[in-house]
Design a protein around this motif. Structure first.
Motif, PDB file in Angstrom:
ATOM      1  N   GLN A 184      37.354   4.150 -26.004  1.00 52.16           N
ATOM      2  CA  GLN A 184      38.019   3.815 -27.250  1.00 52.16           C
ATOM      3  C   GLN A 184      38.652   5.072 -27.820  1.00 52.16           C
ATOM      4  OE1 GLN A 184      35.564   2.794 -30.626  1.00 52.16           O
ATOM      5  NE2 GLN A 184      37.089   1.351 -31.416  1.00 52.16           N
ATOM      6  N   ILE A 185      39.974   5.107 -27.790  1.00 47.79           N
ATOM      7  CA  ILE A 185      40.685   6.169 -28.481  1.00 47.79           C
ATOM      8  C   ILE A 185      40.557   5.898 -29.974  1.00 47.79           C
ATOM      9  CG2 ILE A 185      42.964   7.179 -28.858  1.00 47.79           C
ATOM     10  CD1 ILE A 185      43.541   6.426 -25.876  1.00 47.79           C
ATOM     11  N   LEU A 193      34.349  12.385 -26.064  1.00 46.59           N
ATOM     12  CA  LEU A 193      34.924  13.420 -25.213  1.00 46.59           C
ATOM     13  C   LEU A 193      36.159  14.005 -25.889  1.00 46.59           C
ATOM     14  CD1 LEU A 193      35.064  14.944 -22.489  1.00 46.59           C
ATOM     15  CD2 LEU A 193      36.518  13.091 -21.657  1.00 46.59           C
ATOM     16  N   SER A 194      36.148  15.312 -26.050  1.00 45.21           N
ATOM     17  CA  SER A 194      37.304  16.013 -26.631  1.00 45.21           C
ATOM     18  C   SER A 194      37.846  16.969 -25.577  1.00 45.21           C
ATOM     19  CB  SER A 194      36.896  16.781 -27.887  1.00 45.21           C
ATOM     20  OG  SER A 194      36.376  15.912 -28.866  1.00 45.21           O
ATOM     21  N   VAL A 195      39.096  16.751 -25.175  1.00 45.33           N
ATOM     22  CA  VAL A 195      39.746  17.613 -24.187  1.00 45.33           C
ATOM     23  C   VAL A 195      40.727  18.511 -24.918  1.00 45.33           C
ATOM     24  CG1 VAL A 195      41.096  17.689 -22.067  1.00 45.33           C
ATOM     25  CG2 VAL A 195      39.501  15.795 -22.463  1.00 45.33           C
ATOM     26  N   LEU A 203      44.553  15.782 -21.724  1.00 44.70           N
ATOM     27  CA  LEU A 203      44.434  15.652 -23.174  1.00 44.70           C
ATOM     28  C   LEU A 203      44.222  14.191 -23.575  1.00 44.70           C
ATOM     29  CD1 LEU A 203      47.264  18.075 -24.384  1.00 44.70           C
ATOM     30  CD2 LEU A 203      44.807  18.520 -24.313  1.00 44.70           C
ATOM     31  N   GLU A 204      44.930  13.284 -22.888  1.00 43.02           N
ATOM     32  CA  GLU A 204      44.853  11.869 -23.249  1.00 43.02           C
ATOM     33  C   GLU A 204      43.539  11.200 -22.841  1.00 43.02           C
ATOM     34  OE1 GLU A 204      47.298  13.385 -21.526  1.00 43.02           O
ATOM     35  OE2 GLU A 204      47.957  12.165 -19.815  1.00 43.02           O
ATOM     36  N   GLN A 250      37.781  21.837 -21.480  1.00 49.76           N
ATOM     37  CA  GLN A 250      39.155  22.307 -21.354  1.00 49.76           C
ATOM     38  C   GLN A 250      39.920  21.398 -20.407  1.00 49.76           C
ATOM     39  OE1 GLN A 250      40.630  25.004 -22.898  1.00 49.76           O
ATOM     40  NE2 GLN A 250      38.752  25.273 -24.071  1.00 49.76           N
ATOM     41  N   MET A 251      41.193  21.232 -20.685  1.00 50.31           N
ATOM     42  CA  MET A 251      42.055  20.435 -19.814  1.00 50.31           C
ATOM     43  C   MET A 251      41.949  20.939 -18.381  1.00 50.31           C
ATOM     44  SD  MET A 251      46.063  19.687 -20.527  1.00 50.31           S
ATOM     45  CE  MET A 251      46.525  21.396 -20.412  1.00 50.31           C
ATOM     46  N   GLY A 252      41.834  20.006 -17.442  1.00 47.61           N
ATOM     47  CA  GLY A 252      41.731  20.373 -16.041  1.00 47.61           C
ATOM     48  C   GLY A 252      40.306  20.512 -15.527  1.00 47.61           C
TER      49      GLY A 252
END
Lengths: 113, 114
Positions: free
Chosen positions: A37-38, A110-112, A84-85, A14-16
């Motif tokens: 790498q995005i 990694l998925s935020v 998120l980024e 989760q974000m944060g």
């Protein structure tokens, strides 16, 4: 051929929240790196690590990021408060010398949320 | 800026034919290293070929060879007898400075068609 091992292969957070990405480099390597790498974009340098300290870091590697190699084997990347980024594939890499090829791990996605 | 440029976002080639991927770079260093990495859909980064800038001879690795033009700062990759397994994204990279970090180009997606 020896391998660089990264865990986990996929991390959702989760974000944060804080995340720690782990890497076990090849045992005789001396120089260590983190890249990200995005999806669909190029591979970007984050930080290089030699002789137990950061030797170079990019603009992306701000105060939210840190690296350490506390026990001489694991090489970790910590993101203190994820955004998120920060969602991307993170690659650990290592080498014996700066002229030799880099050995990359298989990455942590990694998925935020 | 110390950049690496790949001007071909996408390319395709018929199986068994030859294809060349372009790469140019900028550097003020005299001695450096250049690499091509392959990234298949698994997203693993696989080294294809490596060139030392002080060596005039172009590197070759089986079906893969480079055309290294130091004065022009050009480093193209030629894939001969293309195979379906060559389908991947290909990144050109330059090794920079004392820390040995890699600077990557934007990548070229190569599709090999049967």
């Amino acid at each position: 051929e020896p391998e660089v091992t990264q865990t986990p292969s996929h991390q959702v957070t989760q974000m944060g929240q804080e995340v720690i990405l782990r890497c076990v480099p090849i045992s005789n390597h001396l120089y260590f790196y983190w890249y990200r790498q995005i999806l669909g974009q190029k591979v970007e340098f984050l930080v290089s690590f030699y002789n137990n300290e950061i030797s170079e870091k990019s603009e992306i590697f701000d105060d939210q990021f840190s690296v350490e190699r506390p026990d001489g084997s694991n090489f970790t990347l910590k993101i203190r408060s994820t955004k998120l980024e920060d969602s991307a594939m993170y690659f650990c890499a290592g080498t014996q010398s700066t002229g030799e090829k880099l050995f990359f791990g298989s990455g942590t996605q990694l998925s935020v949320l | 800026a110390q950049t690496v440029t790949q001007s071909q976002p996408e390319m395709s080639v018929q199986e068994a034919e030859t294809v060349t991927l372009s790469c140019t770079y900028d550097t003020s260093e005299n001695n450096y290293y250049l690499f091509w990495y392959k990234q298949p859909p698994s997203r693993q980064m696989i080294l294809v070929i490596r060139q030392e800038a002080y060596k005039q001879q172009n590197a070759t690795e089986n079906r893969f060879s480079v055309n290294f033009q130091k004065a022009a700062k050009s480093f193209s990759l030629k894939i001969s007898d293309s195979q379906l397994g060559d389908t991947a994204m290909y990144f050109c990279a330059r090794r920079s400075g004392n820390t040995g970090k890699l600077i990557f180009g934007q990548g070229t997606t190569l599709q090999v068609k049967p």
